[in-house]
Design an enzyme around this catalytic site. Sequence first.
Site, mmCIF file in Angstrom:
data_model
loop_
_atom_site.group_PDB
_atom_site.id
_atom_site.type_symbol
_atom_site.label_atom_id
_atom_site.label_comp_id
_atom_site.label_asym_id
_atom_site.label_seq_id
_atom_site.Cartn_x
_atom_site.Cartn_y
_atom_site.Cartn_z
ATOM 1 N N SER A 10 20.601 27.049 9.234
ATOM 2 C CA SER A 10 20.823 27.365 10.654
ATOM 3 C C SER A 10 22.030 26.626 11.218
ATOM 4 O O SER A 10 22.324 25.489 10.831
ATOM 5 C CB SER A 10 19.596 26.971 11.481
ATOM 6 O OG SER A 10 18.443 27.556 10.951
ATOM 7 N N GLN B 60 17.530 21.759 3.793
ATOM 8 C CA GLN B 60 17.915 23.181 3.845
ATOM 9 C C GLN B 60 18.920 23.375 4.984
ATOM 10 O O GLN B 60 18.545 23.386 6.147
ATOM 11 C CB GLN B 60 16.664 24.022 4.084
ATOM 12 C CG GLN B 60 16.921 25.500 4.136
ATOM 13 C CD GLN B 60 15.638 26.277 4.452
ATOM 14 O OE1 GLN B 60 14.558 25.693 4.523
ATOM 15 N NE2 GLN B 60 15.754 27.565 4.644
ATOM 16 N N GLY B 61 20.175 23.506 4.631
ATOM 17 C CA GLY B 61 21.233 23.640 5.638
ATOM 18 C C GLY B 61 21.622 25.092 5.847
ATOM 19 O O GLY B 61 22.671 25.533 5.371
ATOM 20 N N GLU C 212 9.649 37.400 16.328
ATOM 21 C CA GLU C 212 10.314 38.666 16.681
ATOM 22 C C GLU C 212 11.043 39.234 15.460
ATOM 23 O O GLU C 212 11.018 40.448 15.218
ATOM 24 C CB GLU C 212 11.315 38.454 17.840
ATOM 25 C CG GLU C 212 10.673 38.148 19.185
ATOM 26 C CD GLU C 212 10.181 36.704 19.303
ATOM 27 O OE1 GLU C 212 10.564 35.861 18.454
ATOM 28 O OE2 GLU C 212 9.396 36.420 20.235
ATOM 29 N N GLU D 132 9.658 30.887 1.707
ATOM 30 C CA GLU D 132 9.273 30.143 2.909
ATOM 31 C C GLU D 132 8.220 30.913 3.698
ATOM 32 O O GLU D 132 7.336 30.340 4.311
ATOM 33 C CB GLU D 132 10.522 29.896 3.766
ATOM 34 C CG GLU D 132 10.300 28.851 4.832
ATOM 35 C CD GLU D 132 11.589 28.360 5.471
ATOM 36 O OE1 GLU D 132 12.674 28.765 5.036
ATOM 37 O OE2 GLU D 132 11.477 27.574 6.419
HETATM 38 C C1 LIG Z 1 10.219 22.955 13.078
HETATM 39 C C2 LIG Z 1 11.461 23.653 12.627
HETATM 40 C C3 LIG Z 1 12.052 23.318 11.432
HETATM 41 C C4 LIG Z 1 13.235 23.943 11.017
HETATM 42 N N1 LIG Z 1 13.811 23.548 9.841
HETATM 43 C C5 LIG Z 1 14.977 24.123 9.456
HETATM 44 C C6 LIG Z 1 15.636 23.669 8.270
HETATM 45 O O1 LIG Z 1 15.171 22.762 7.575
HETATM 46 N N2 LIG Z 1 16.807 24.244 7.934
HETATM 47 C C7 LIG Z 1 17.363 25.251 8.674
HETATM 48 O O2 LIG Z 1 18.409 25.750 8.285
HETATM 49 N N3 LIG Z 1 16.779 25.684 9.817
HETATM 50 C C8 LIG Z 1 15.602 25.143 10.223
HETATM 51 N N4 LIG Z 1 14.993 25.554 11.395
HETATM 52 C C9 LIG Z 1 15.682 26.530 12.229
HETATM 53 C C10 LIG Z 1 15.055 27.900 12.229
HETATM 54 O O3 LIG Z 1 15.260 28.543 11.009
HETATM 55 C C11 LIG Z 1 15.683 28.669 13.404
HETATM 56 O O4 LIG Z 1 15.292 28.002 14.592
HETATM 57 C C12 LIG Z 1 15.230 30.105 13.442
HETATM 58 O O5 LIG Z 1 15.749 30.819 12.354
HETATM 59 C C13 LIG Z 1 15.672 30.802 14.767
HETATM 60 O O6 LIG Z 1 17.021 30.626 14.992
HETATM 61 P P1 LIG Z 1 17.552 30.058 16.393
HETATM 62 O O7 LIG Z 1 16.799 28.820 16.726
HETATM 63 O O8 LIG Z 1 19.036 29.988 16.312
HETATM 64 O O9 LIG Z 1 17.137 31.152 17.474
HETATM 65 P P2 LIG Z 1 17.884 32.532 17.778
HETATM 66 O O10 LIG Z 1 18.171 33.232 16.512
HETATM 67 O O11 LIG Z 1 19.022 32.240 18.698
HETATM 68 O O12 LIG Z 1 16.757 33.309 18.549
HETATM 69 C C14 LIG Z 1 16.459 33.035 19.940
HETATM 70 C C15 LIG Z 1 15.387 34.024 20.382
HETATM 71 O O13 LIG Z 1 15.902 35.370 20.273
HETATM 72 C C16 LIG Z 1 15.053 36.165 19.446
HETATM 73 N N5 LIG Z 1 15.874 37.089 18.648
HETATM 74 C C17 LIG Z 1 16.995 36.783 17.949
HETATM 75 N N6 LIG Z 1 17.449 37.883 17.306
HETATM 76 C C18 LIG Z 1 16.585 38.882 17.588
HETATM 77 C C19 LIG Z 1 16.500 40.261 17.217
HETATM 78 N N7 LIG Z 1 17.412 40.798 16.407
HETATM 79 N N8 LIG Z 1 15.480 40.989 17.689
HETATM 80 C C20 LIG Z 1 14.531 40.442 18.511
HETATM 81 N N9 LIG Z 1 14.567 39.145 18.918
HETATM 82 C C21 LIG Z 1 15.568 38.375 18.451
HETATM 83 C C22 LIG Z 1 14.344 35.170 18.543
HETATM 84 O O14 LIG Z 1 13.125 35.688 18.069
HETATM 85 C C23 LIG Z 1 14.139 33.988 19.491
HETATM 86 O O15 LIG Z 1 13.008 34.214 20.297
HETATM 87 C C24 LIG Z 1 13.818 24.947 11.822
HETATM 88 C C25 LIG Z 1 13.220 25.303 13.036
HETATM 89 C C26 LIG Z 1 12.057 24.662 13.445
HETATM 90 C C27 LIG Z 1 11.455 25.063 14.751
#
Ligand SMILES: Cc1cc2nc3c(=O)[nH]c(=O)nc-3n(C[C@H](O)[C@H](O)[C@H](O)COP(=O)(O)OP(=O)(O)OC[C@H]3O[C@@H](n4cnc5c(N)ncnc54)[C@H](O)[C@@H]3O)c2cc1C
Length: 384
Positions: A133, A130-131, A367, A248
């Site tokens: 993020s 799943q690409g 969040e 999901e």
């Molecule tokens: C074990 C694991 C597996 C994963 N597998 C996949 C995968 O297969 N494919 C894929 O595409 N992604 C995958 N991910 C990524 C995951 O979808 C993202 O980590 C997630 O969507 C959060 O994005 P980010 O890490 O960029 O954090 P950010 O979006 O940068 O968020 C950082 C912090 O800010 C907070 N925040 C952000 N926006 C807001 C808002 N509007 N209001 C309040 N708080 C906010 C968030 O809650 C978080 O605490 C995986 C992640 C994990 C941990």
Amino acid sequence: MTLPAPARAEYDEFRVDFAAWLDEHGADLEPLRTLPEDIHEQHRTQSRVQRLLFDHGWLRRGWPEEVGGLGGSKVVRGALAEALTERGYEYPFAMGMIEVLGSAMVKFAEPELGAEMFPRFLAGEEYWAQGFSEPEAGSDLGSLRTRAVDQGDHWRLTGQKIWTTWGQFAQRGVVLARTGEQAQGFAGITALFIDMDSPGVDVRTLRAMNGTDEFCEMFFDDVIVPKSRTMGAVGGGAKFTMAVLESERGVFAWQRQTWLLRRLSDLLAEPGIDERAAGRIGEVYATLYGLRLRARDTFRRVVAGELIGPQSSVDKMLLSTAEKGVFDVAFELLADDTLLGDGSVNRAWRSDYLYARASSIYGGTAEIQRNILAERILGLPRER
Ligand SMILES: Cc1cc2nc3c(=O)[nH]c(=O)nc-3n(C[C@H](O)[C@H](O)[C@H](O)COP(=O)(O)OP(=O)(O)OC[C@H]3O[C@@H](n4cnc5c(N)ncnc54)[C@H](O)[C@@H]3O)c2cc1C
């Protein structure tokens, strides 16, 4: 809401038939009872067992015949994970991604693409990544920068993805790319199905804090993607993404709670766990059971063909609370062994405890789920 009578009958019949098959084939499934620690071995073991479940028809039940399934109600898809974990087996990890990405493919891709590709995923011959993020776009996927430029009969894909679970094992990827202008936000995003062995695709593993190479970065450098690999409408990425994320957050939760219940019963069997721990374990069990009831209702709605919608954020919130709860209580009660023990059981508790921290991040952070609940269910003012 109760299951419609035909689905209920199919569920009951499936449970009986599958239990009889498990009695007979238990030895073949034994590798699922305690998975190898090495992630490559884990992948190989799970793919082998997945193939067995496919060859015997179990994994094909509940999927449309047009994409290699055997038809019937989706309810049996939920019953399969439940029956496996009740017997003490892990369900193959890919079953979660099949629900998430496979369901979206069946719904959005051209029928020929689904018919050609989906059976390979279901059979464990292939894994799909799943690409979604990116380094600067996780919660806010509408700001993603991976770009697909229209070249007539194909797209030219350039950009980077991150946190791609099991990307190193994937033969295909479902990638969100910008086909419109940056200012269009989600309206300019399209879902593409890519071959991971295409020239210009580079996959690098990332180590998670539990020590496994759980996820990857994927780089795309002028990758050619035929137009026939477009999933859904050009610019229809928002609809596609919502369908994926709702699965999901919802259906995935049903599968995962079956595993969490199994891990809680593993904890009860640990030496030294006695009635003094009853209060803490009872609390976690109540949360987990709340998740189970909630996820069951969501699954029923999927079976009835209803849209899941923002309600699945409730499931996701409960899932992360329950997942952390199970492993927090395990950590508290087995503290010395979990911290210091070097046996495979100690390592498994340690790894699961650390992995559970991710449960309020993957599939959308806690969040973000709270924002969805506040804005889309409670009708509170929008953040922006
Ligand atoms: C074990 C694991 C597996 C994963 N597998 C996949 C995968 O297969 N494919 C894929 O595409 N992604 C995958 N991910 C990524 C995951 O979808 C993202 O980590 C997630 O969507 C959060 O994005 P980010 O890490 O960029 O954090 P950010 O979006 O940068 O968020 C950082 C912090 O800010 C907070 N925040 C952000 N926006 C807001 C808002 N509007 N209001 C309040 N708080 C906010 C968030 O809650 C978080 O605490 C995986 C992640 C994990 C941990």
